[in-house]
Design an enzyme around this catalytic site. Sequence first.
Site, mmCIF file in Angstrom:
data_model
loop_
_atom_site.group_PDB
_atom_site.id
_atom_site.type_symbol
_atom_site.label_atom_id
_atom_site.label_comp_id
_atom_site.label_asym_id
_atom_site.label_seq_id
_atom_site.Cartn_x
_atom_site.Cartn_y
_atom_site.Cartn_z
ATOM 1 N N LYS A 1 -17.310 -6.811 5.020
ATOM 2 C CA LYS A 1 -16.225 -7.303 5.350
ATOM 3 C C LYS A 1 -16.134 -7.988 6.715
ATOM 4 O O LYS A 1 -15.159 -8.486 7.319
ATOM 5 C CB LYS A 1 -15.101 -6.103 5.402
ATOM 6 C CG LYS A 1 -14.896 -5.501 3.999
ATOM 7 C CD LYS A 1 -13.898 -6.497 3.362
ATOM 8 C CE LYS A 1 -13.596 -5.989 1.964
ATOM 9 N NZ LYS A 1 -12.246 -6.143 1.456
ATOM 10 N N HIS B 1 0.847 -1.055 -0.015
ATOM 11 C CA HIS B 1 0.032 0.018 0.012
ATOM 12 C C HIS B 1 0.743 1.230 -0.047
ATOM 13 O O HIS B 1 0.660 2.223 -0.845
ATOM 14 C CB HIS B 1 -1.072 0.070 1.175
ATOM 15 C CG HIS B 1 -1.941 -0.876 1.235
ATOM 16 N ND1 HIS B 1 -1.907 -1.603 2.581
ATOM 17 C CD2 HIS B 1 -3.014 -1.601 0.423
ATOM 18 C CE1 HIS B 1 -2.888 -2.583 2.458
ATOM 19 N NE2 HIS B 1 -3.590 -2.418 1.041
ATOM 20 N N ARG C 1 -2.108 -6.069 -8.332
ATOM 21 C CA ARG C 1 -0.903 -6.637 -8.437
ATOM 22 C C ARG C 1 -0.492 -7.770 -9.209
ATOM 23 O O ARG C 1 0.451 -8.088 -9.592
ATOM 24 C CB ARG C 1 -0.736 -7.445 -6.741
ATOM 25 C CG ARG C 1 -0.894 -6.447 -5.681
ATOM 26 C CD ARG C 1 -1.175 -6.949 -4.382
ATOM 27 N NE ARG C 1 -2.787 -7.471 -4.431
ATOM 28 C CZ ARG C 1 -3.361 -7.882 -3.401
ATOM 29 N NH1 ARG C 1 -2.849 -8.066 -2.183
ATOM 30 N NH2 ARG C 1 -4.741 -8.318 -3.687
ATOM 31 N N SER D 1 -3.088 -7.630 2.718
ATOM 32 C CA SER D 1 -3.370 -7.524 4.423
ATOM 33 C C SER D 1 -3.710 -8.837 5.233
ATOM 34 O O SER D 1 -3.200 -9.288 6.123
ATOM 35 C CB SER D 1 -4.320 -6.304 4.642
ATOM 36 O OG SER D 1 -3.782 -5.202 4.350
HETATM 37 O O1 PNS Z 1 -9.127 -2.767 0.206
HETATM 38 P P1 PNS Z 1 -10.196 -3.419 -0.370
HETATM 39 O O2 PNS Z 1 -10.944 -4.116 0.745
HETATM 40 O O3 PNS Z 1 -9.795 -4.042 -1.665
HETATM 41 O O4 PNS Z 1 -11.075 -2.207 -0.691
HETATM 42 C C1 PNS Z 1 -12.362 -2.356 -1.201
HETATM 43 C C2 PNS Z 1 -12.962 -1.142 -1.275
HETATM 44 C C3 PNS Z 1 -13.448 -0.612 0.022
HETATM 45 C C4 PNS Z 1 -12.605 -0.110 -2.023
HETATM 46 C C5 PNS Z 1 -14.683 -1.362 -2.012
HETATM 47 O O5 PNS Z 1 -15.138 -2.434 -1.276
HETATM 48 C C6 PNS Z 1 -15.404 0.053 -1.973
HETATM 49 O O6 PNS Z 1 -15.372 0.720 -2.733
HETATM 50 N N1 PNS Z 1 -16.317 -0.131 -0.898
HETATM 51 C C7 PNS Z 1 -17.431 1.097 -0.629
HETATM 52 C C8 PNS Z 1 -18.741 0.715 -1.037
HETATM 53 C C9 PNS Z 1 -18.979 0.917 -2.553
HETATM 54 O O7 PNS Z 1 -18.882 1.682 -3.045
HETATM 55 N N2 PNS Z 1 -19.380 -0.363 -3.209
HETATM 56 C C10 PNS Z 1 -19.476 -0.564 -4.517
HETATM 57 C C11 PNS Z 1 -18.052 -0.634 -5.475
HETATM 58 S S1 PNS Z 1 -18.638 -0.800 -7.220
#
Ligand code: PNS
Length: 173
Positions: A43, A19, A93, A131
């Site tokens: 999550k 990150h 990645r 993570s």
């Molecule tokens: O680190 P991660 O878990 O890959 O992050 C994922 C994240 C938090 C970026 C994604 O789940 C997100 O944007 N969540 C917010 C809710 C949202 O907007 N969902 C629709 C996405 S298409």
Amino acid sequence: MKKIVAIYPGSFDPVTNGHLDLIQRGSKLFDELIVAIARNPDKGSALFELEERKEMLRAMTANWPNVTIDSFEGLLVTYVVSKNANVVLRGIRAVSDYEFELQMALMNRKLDQRVETIFMLPAEKYSYLSSRIVREIAYFGGPLTGFVPELVEQRLREKVSSKQASVPVLQSK
Ligand code: PNS
């Protein structure tokens, strides 16, 4: 010229060197970079509290003046627009990340046409890092040097010893 404000969203549970590599690259490219920690109900329970994740990220990015740490709840696109940002930054990645990232980027663009996603590649040495894997290594007492900063390693050790058997190491990315 138009100022480019980018949002780098994620769970950051906890922040890894991968990150940080991406944050550093993004800070060179954009005028402002907001690292936004999502409170995502899907999550399940995170290992670190939101405030703990924020504190680690703040400490590790303190030397980059155009980087700020924030958090958001709800839809990412709503948050992006509320910050007058133009770009979502995500790291890819490996090919395995691509499908999910493509779906998310296209859906975000569908939800709000103003939101563009830019993908960047972290250094190859971090291409296998996540993570989730870091939490798992910590849980089993394995070495973390090179994967997370020292401060994060310390916090992980403390967290694992305080939670013992109930650490949700296998959930989420
Ligand atoms: O680190 P991660 O878990 O890959 O992050 C994922 C994240 C938090 C970026 C994604 O789940 C997100 O944007 N969540 C917010 C809710 C949202 O907007 N969902 C629709 C996405 S298409």
